[in-house]
Design an enzyme around this catalytic site. Structure first.
Site, mmCIF file in Angstrom:
data_model
loop_
_atom_site.group_PDB
_atom_site.id
_atom_site.type_symbol
_atom_site.label_atom_id
_atom_site.label_comp_id
_atom_site.label_asym_id
_atom_site.label_seq_id
_atom_site.Cartn_x
_atom_site.Cartn_y
_atom_site.Cartn_z
ATOM 1 N N ASP A 1 15.875 -8.814 9.014
ATOM 2 C CA ASP A 1 16.071 -8.078 7.837
ATOM 3 C C ASP A 1 16.586 -6.718 7.928
ATOM 4 O O ASP A 1 16.166 -5.502 7.476
ATOM 5 C CB ASP A 1 14.578 -8.001 7.022
ATOM 6 C CG ASP A 1 14.934 -7.749 5.498
ATOM 7 O OD1 ASP A 1 15.995 -7.796 4.983
ATOM 8 O OD2 ASP A 1 13.823 -7.004 4.882
ATOM 9 N N VAL B 1 2.294 4.889 0.787
ATOM 10 C CA VAL B 1 2.767 5.917 2.316
ATOM 11 C C VAL B 1 2.547 7.347 1.859
ATOM 12 O O VAL B 1 3.041 7.613 0.955
ATOM 13 C CB VAL B 1 4.110 5.440 2.623
ATOM 14 C CG1 VAL B 1 4.480 6.138 3.964
ATOM 15 C CG2 VAL B 1 4.248 3.877 3.013
ATOM 16 N N GLY C 1 0.787 -1.349 0.047
ATOM 17 C CA GLY C 1 -0.182 0.014 0.085
ATOM 18 C C GLY C 1 0.835 1.245 0.072
ATOM 19 O O GLY C 1 1.965 1.255 0.448
#
Ligand SMILES: *[C@@H]1O[C@H](CO)[C@@H](O)[C@H](O)[C@H]1NC(C)=O
Ligand SMILES: *[C@@H]1O[C@H](CO)[C@@H](O)[C@H](O)[C@H]1NC(C)=O
Ligand SMILES: *[C@@H]1O[C@H](CO)[C@@H](O)[C@H](O)[C@H]1NC(C)=O
Ligand SMILES: *[C@@H]1O[C@H](CO)[C@@H](O)[C@H](O)[C@H]1NC(C)=O
Ligand SMILES: *[C@@H]1O[C@H](CO)[C@@H](O)[C@H](O)[C@H]1NC(C)=O
Ligand SMILES: *[C@@H]1O[C@H](CO)[C@@H](O)[C@H](O)[C@H]1NC(C)=O
Ligand SMILES: *[C@@H]1O[C@H](CO)[C@@H](O)[C@H](O)[C@H]1NC(C)=O
Ligand SMILES: *[C@@H]1O[C@H](CO)[C@@H](O)[C@H](O)[C@H]1NC(C)=O
Ligand SMILES: *[C@@H]1O[C@H](CO)[C@@H](O)[C@H](O)[C@H]1NC(C)=O
Length: 777
Positions: free
Chosen positions: A594, A483, A481
């Site tokens: 990550d 930002v 989505g």
């Protein structure tokens, strides 16, 4: 107890996607057309005349790669409705679409051996123009001197996975050309996958095929309605059918201009509209024994499968992992499902890779083989169940059928009498349920607010803060989505992430996950400030980081000069503190999994904040080593035991920290050293220098030799200890902090690190980096 944040959490903190795309420069072409000789590159956009659609090069991140496509987007919500290069991906930095003076429309990129030719005429034509029309059709036309035009090519002739108004499905009898939708292979890979949507002219109906086999039919079109498509999905649509000697086609338009529909065929076989949870068809629920809602019956159903058997997504923790697997990345959810369905020994499966490809099949004897207990978080497993009861089909399927029949018959009689009562009550219950859900949301808000100081913002406020999600406020487009930058009425600047509506997460899960993230509070972690739930929308609000991410400075020749050694050392210490907190001092032990430069955001004083807990896993403090069948993360930063065996622990984060530390000292990406003649990564390179006692050659030339020698030496030393091959040899984060801060000598000497050489999808853009370091040395 071990808590694992599941995949959808990816959506929450993929802030890095926002940074990675924030360099995007909007260059609006003067008009809606591309003329011979024009160059259309990754910073260009073409808008249709009334700005309903736009064309650009668009990148999606999946499986640690960027997939870049020439894409047509709906300007309404920026969703991609067409892709020009489904089978061949191009390098994200240098794709060029051009129309040349011979009338050839093509895409070129350094990663392609040959250009992708969208159109090439038999004879050269120099008078052409390519235009993006307001219908979303990208057309190439031949302009004649008498003022007329001929259509040479159009994007509508090559539909991808989306059907938009006026786009056709069907067949052209003259040329034999068929118009059909193909599902994508996976989220990021646009290669045609398992499902097709076609128009069947003989029966006048739509069909969905799964690898060629019809699994769903819409039913005949009567009175502008298809029987098996829910009314919601076709309410405002007007269907048109064209049937003549030339062609047999189907298309639709909307009767309400401001309320139109696009149909998307998902990789799992679901046909939905406008990304809402509403659907046009659920071919993913068609198992072949049942012909409700347009599903088709099949002859060849395995004997061990009985009506009511369905795969249900469960979070399970296997006791014994009796499994086989298929690592082929070209097979995805629906094929894994079909393979498990037809194997009577299989009673569940999971996907192997992060992008939902590959399968692992479970062969379990009984329900003792796994733990379903809701308090234990495990892996997402699609478990074969029958109407909620877990049945081991291997044993006595026939007996079960018999028992079921008797019980069913008895129940039927009882039910019939209760039914009348039930129907009356049902209406009442539905209302009750809705009320409950609303109050759940309310409680949820109060709860988060009280316990965690999290703001639950009103939707109207979010809309106002982002200027109605205007594209000017958009600072990035993540995989989950967009930002937006927003300004709250208090003047506070925030980053607002609007999760895409297709993430089918319930309120309760969303709440649990938010609660977990809220628990993490540290000055070196990006802070979640609030959230907002409005109907199907889920929105997250983060603190706004004006200075982007570390990689934005570190790997850029000019910007890296802004990071002097003191700032770098401060950043190193901040990251170490943030990690120590995650590993040790938060209530749950969190393994980030990550950690990399693009996940380190910088505040206005260049203090680092770790972001993106999308892949993080949480444990109680005792439980610390785990094994995963889904290796996620970024190659180059992954420890060898994690990359190769899927085993991760806090020491995997220590490894990534080591790589990051060496990157900060050297100002170079771990991968930037790789070339065919010299197959070493940064870690290997540092080791070579360390061995020969020449490690000061590593220091970033942008520092102009102004740095504290003792600190730099200490950092390189620590970096090498962190990338030791064996996890046990690596220091813990608290060791690292004491080594970073104390002036005493570090006792242990590093051993040859675990550097291993990988193949890359693209060669990193070496030349600019080499030039940069070369010219300043
Ligand atoms: C795209 O083309 C324009 C004009 O030719 C150029 O100024 C710009 O740098 C190019 N952008 C990229 C990303 O190559
Ligand atoms: C246009 O592109 C095609 C294919 O790359 C090439 O063969 C042709 O020579 C080009 N024509 C001109 C005028 O550049
Ligand atoms: C296009 O073709 C016309 C006639 O064939 C010629 O006069 C003109 O110079 C050509 N233009 C270019 C840009 O090649
Ligand atoms: C215009 O020119 C084209 C090609 O020269 C020709 O095919 C077409 O019939 C012409 N149209 C009219 C209306 O003259
Ligand atoms: C068209 O759709 C919009 C948005 O749903 C709605 O507000 C409007 O009333 C509709 N107009 C008509 C004529 O149905
Ligand atoms: C038949 O399939 C539909 C989905 O199309 C599903 O909702 C329904 O539960 C199935 N019926 C049975 C008896 O399994
Ligand atoms: C997956 O498909 C691509 C292209 O169709 C092919 O090149 C590749 O070898 C396939 N991979 C596997 C593991 O089958
Ligand atoms: C694994 O499952 C297969 C197939 O059901 C079975 O034959 C085998 O005995 C099982 N092995 C173990 C170790 O459980
Ligand atoms: C499954 O059953 C077989 C034979 O009954 C047994 O040998 C095997 O250990 C069982 N597997 C599991 C995972 O329990």
């Amino acid at each position: 107890m071990r808590l694992i944040l599941h995949k959808l959490l990816l959506a929450f903190m993929h802030l890095w996607l926002w940074w990675s795309s924030s360099n995007h420069v909007h260059v609006d072409a003067a008009d809606d057309s591309l003329k011979p000789g024009d160059i259309f590159n990754s910073s260009s956009q073409l808008y249709s005349k009334s700005r309903k659609y736009f064309l650009d090069f668009y990148s999606i991140q999946s499986l640690h790669k960027a997939f870049t496509y020439l894409a047509i987007h709906s300007a309404y919500d920026t969703t991609v409705v067409w892709k020009g290069n489904r089978d061949q991906i191009v390098h994200p930095s240098d794709p060029v679409l051009s129309l040349n003076f011979s009338g050839v429309l093509k895409i070129e990129s350094s990663s392609l051996k040959k250009p992708i030719i969208l159109y090439s005429s038999p004879q050269p034509i120099n008078n052409t123009v390519a235009t993006l029309l307001d219908t979303g059709n990208f057309v190439l036309q031949h302009l004649h001197s008498n003022g007329t035009t001929t259509l040479l090519w159009q994007s509508f002739d090559y539909p991808t996975d989306t059907l938009i108004p006026t786009m056709k499905l069907g067949v052209n009898h003259k040329t034999g050309h068929r118009w059909l939708l193909y599902s994508q292979l996976t989220y990021g890979r646009a290669t045609p996958g398992t499902f097709n949507l076609e128009w069947e002219p003989r029966e006048q109906e739509l069909v969905i095929r799964r690898r060629g086999k019809v699994c769903w039919k819409s039913g005949k079109l009567r009175n502008n309605r298809f029987e098996h498509i829910p009314e919601d999905a076709q309410g405002v649509l007007k269907y048109s059918i064209l049937s003549n000697g030339d062609e047999d086609t189907f298309s639709f338009t909307s009767t309400n201009e401001s309320h139109t529909r696009w149909w998307y065929l998902w990789d799992i076989g679901r046909l939905s509209y406008n990304e809402k949870e509403g659907y046009v068809a659920r071919a993913d629920l068609c198992y072949g024994y049942n012909n409700t809602d347009g599903c088709q019956r099949w002859e060849d159903i395995p004997k061990c499968r009985i009506p009511g058997d369905v795969f249900t997504k469960k979070n399970l923790r296997p006791n014994y992992e009796n499994f086989t697997f298929d690592m082929n990345q070209n097979i995805t959810y629906s094929e894994c499902e079909a393979a498990c369905w037809s194997d009577c020994n299989c009673n569940g499966f999971t996907e192997i890779y992060e992008d939902r490809s590959g399968c692992r099949f479970y062969h379990w004897n009984s329900s003792k083989d796994y733990i379903v207990d809701g308090t234990v978080s495990g892996q997402d497993i699609y478990l074969l169940e029958n109407k909620g009861n877990i049945i081991a089909h291997r044993h006595g399927t026939k007996r079960w059928i018999w028992i079921t029949t008797v019980i069913a018959a008895t129940l039927l009689i009882i039910c019939a009498s209760i039914l009348c009562l039930a129907i009356k009550k049902r209406k009442h219950l539905l209302q009750e349920k809705k009320r409950k859900e609303m109050s759940l949301i309310e409680d949820f808000g109060n709860d988060l607010n009280k316990k965690h100081g999290l703001k639950v913002l009103d939707y109207t406020l979010v809309v106002a803060a982002t200027n109605e999600f205007s594209s000017d406020n958009k600072i990035g487009q993540g995989g989950f989505g967009p930002v937006y930058k927003g300004t709250l009425p208090t003047g506070e600047e925030v980053a607002i992430k609007r999760l895409s509506r297709s993430s089918a997460q319930g309120i309760v899960e969303f709440k649990n996950e938010l609660t977990l993230i809220c628990e993490l509070q540290h000055m070196n972690l990006v802070q979640l400030l609030g959230c907002c739930i409005h109907e199907e929308e889920k929105i997250l609000i983060y603190e706004y980081m004006p200075n982007k991410s570390l990689d934005f400075y570190l790997f850029d020749c000019t910007r890296s000069k802004l990071l002097d050694w003191n700032k770098r050392f401060n950043i190193i210490q901040g990251i170490a503190q943030g990690l120590l907190y995650l590993h040790k001092y938060s209530r749950l032990k969190v393994i980030h999994r990550d950690l990399k430069a693009s996940n380190i955001l910088l505040d206005e004083n260049m203090n680092p904040k770790i972001s993106d807990f999308g892949m993080a896993r949480m444990f109680t403090q005792q439980d610390s080593i785990s094994n995963t069948n889904r290796v996620v993360g970024t190659y180059g930063y992954m420890s060898p035991e994690y990359a190769m065996e899927g085993i991760f622990s806090t020491k995997s984060d220590v490894y990534s920290f080591g790589v990051l530390l060496l990157e900060i000292v050297s100002g170079r990406k771990n991968t930037s050293f790789y070339d065919d003649d010299h197959p070493l990564n940064l870690v290997g390179h540092v080791w070579e220098l360390w061995k020969d006692d020449k490690y000061f050659e590593l220091v970033d030339p942008s520092l102009n030799e102004v740095f504290d020698h003792e600190e730099v030496q200490r950092c390189i030393h620590i970096g090498l200890l962190c990338v030791e091959h064996y996890a046990n040899d690596r220091p813990t984060m608290s060791d690292i902090i004491s080594m970073l801060t104390s002036k005493s000598l570090i006792v242990s000497l590093p051993q040859k690190p675990a550097f291993y050489v990988q193949r890359y999808m693209y060669k990193e853009n070496l030349s600019s980096l080499e030039l940069c370091t070369g010219s300043t040395v």
